[in-house]
Design a protein around this motif. Structure first.
Motif, PDB file in Angstrom:
ATOM      1  N   CYS A 182      42.566  39.233  30.212  1.00 25.24           N
ATOM      2  CA  CYS A 182      43.645  38.610  30.601  1.00 25.24           C
ATOM      3  C   CYS A 182      43.167  37.415  31.788  1.00 25.24           C
ATOM      4  N   CYS A 202      45.139  39.178  35.135  1.00 21.51           N
ATOM      5  CA  CYS A 202      44.728  40.320  35.823  1.00 21.51           C
ATOM      6  C   CYS A 202      43.286  40.894  35.754  1.00 21.51           C
ATOM      7  N   ARG A 226      42.226  42.335  32.977  1.00 26.28           N
ATOM      8  CA  ARG A 226      42.078  43.435  32.143  1.00 26.28           C
ATOM      9  C   ARG A 226      41.709  43.056  30.761  1.00 26.28           C
ATOM     10  N   CYS A 276      47.740  39.085  29.328  1.00 28.36           N
ATOM     11  CA  CYS A 276      48.197  40.506  28.577  1.00 28.36           C
ATOM     12  C   CYS A 276      49.611  40.681  28.667  1.00 28.36           C
ATOM     13  N   CYS A 328      51.325  41.120  32.121  1.00 22.85           N
ATOM     14  CA  CYS A 328      51.549  39.697  32.838  1.00 22.85           C
ATOM     15  C   CYS A 328      52.427  38.830  32.229  1.00 22.85           C
TER      16      CYS A 328
HETATM   17 ZN    ZN Z   1      47.280  40.631  32.532  1.00 24.19          ZN
END
Ligand code: ZN
Length: 186
Positions: free
Chosen positions: A45, A48, A50, A61, A64
């Motif tokens: 992502c 963030c 991840r 993601c 988000c």
């Molecule tokens: Zn994210």
């Protein structure tokens, strides 16, 4: 090759290889294809950091991208697995994955975690509150102190520290403990 995996020693690595030699070529093929697919079906992502399973063409993601979540709350965690666990509590804000923790003797903290990226995001989005969800360990405390100092003045900084018992990691805390640590954050 398995020795490169986190937490895997030479003996375990040998056992994996022995297993692969014993199974049928079809099983080996299937495993190889799953590993290959990892690179095309997952993405990191852009917000963030991840890793998530790609379903559309978006660069963020599902968390988000979800505009119904509380946009003014930013929960900072060490690793991806922490998010999965925090999601089981009642938290409805956004996240940021540091990608590690700052070792006690580190002279350049930004070499160990995504410090610059976090500051950049805090400056751009100005969340009302940044929650530091770090492990209740010496290195977690150390990282928390550095982050609080670097983020000072950008947002209200709070911490879960006291809600988690000493030595505990967010990844293994149960959802009720996280929920209560969240509601009593200081
Ligand atoms: Zn994210």
């Amino acid at each position: 090759m398995f020795e490169k995996f986190p937490g895997i020693g030479p003996r375990q690595a040998r056992r994996f290889v022995q297993y692969l030699l014993v199974v049928s070529p079809a099983v080996r093929q299937e495993i190889a294809e799953q590993i290959k697919a990892l690179g095309t079906q997952t993405a990191q992502c852009k917000k963030c950091y991840r890793w998530y399973t790609k379903e559309g063409s978006g660069a963020t993601c599902p968390v988000c991208a979800d505009t119904h979540r509380e946009q003014s709350l930013l929960f900072v965690v060490e690793k991806d697995a922490d998010i999965d666990n925090v999601e089981r509590s009642n938290y409805k804000g956004l996240y940021f994955v540091l990608g590690g923790i700052i070792p006690l003797a580190a002279e350049e903290p930004e070499k160990h975690i995504r410090l610059r990226e976090l500051i950049k995001r805090a400056e751009a989005e100005k969340p009302a509150e940044i929650i530091l969800g770090l492990s209740a360990t010496t290195e977690g405390d150390h990282t928390r102190e550095i982050l609080a100092e670097k983020l000072r003045g950008l947002s209200k900084i709070s911490s879960l520290g006291r809600g988690l018992s000493t030595g505990s990691e967010l990844e293994y805390a149960d959802p009720d403990t996280i929920a209560s640590a969240l509601s009593s954050r200081t």
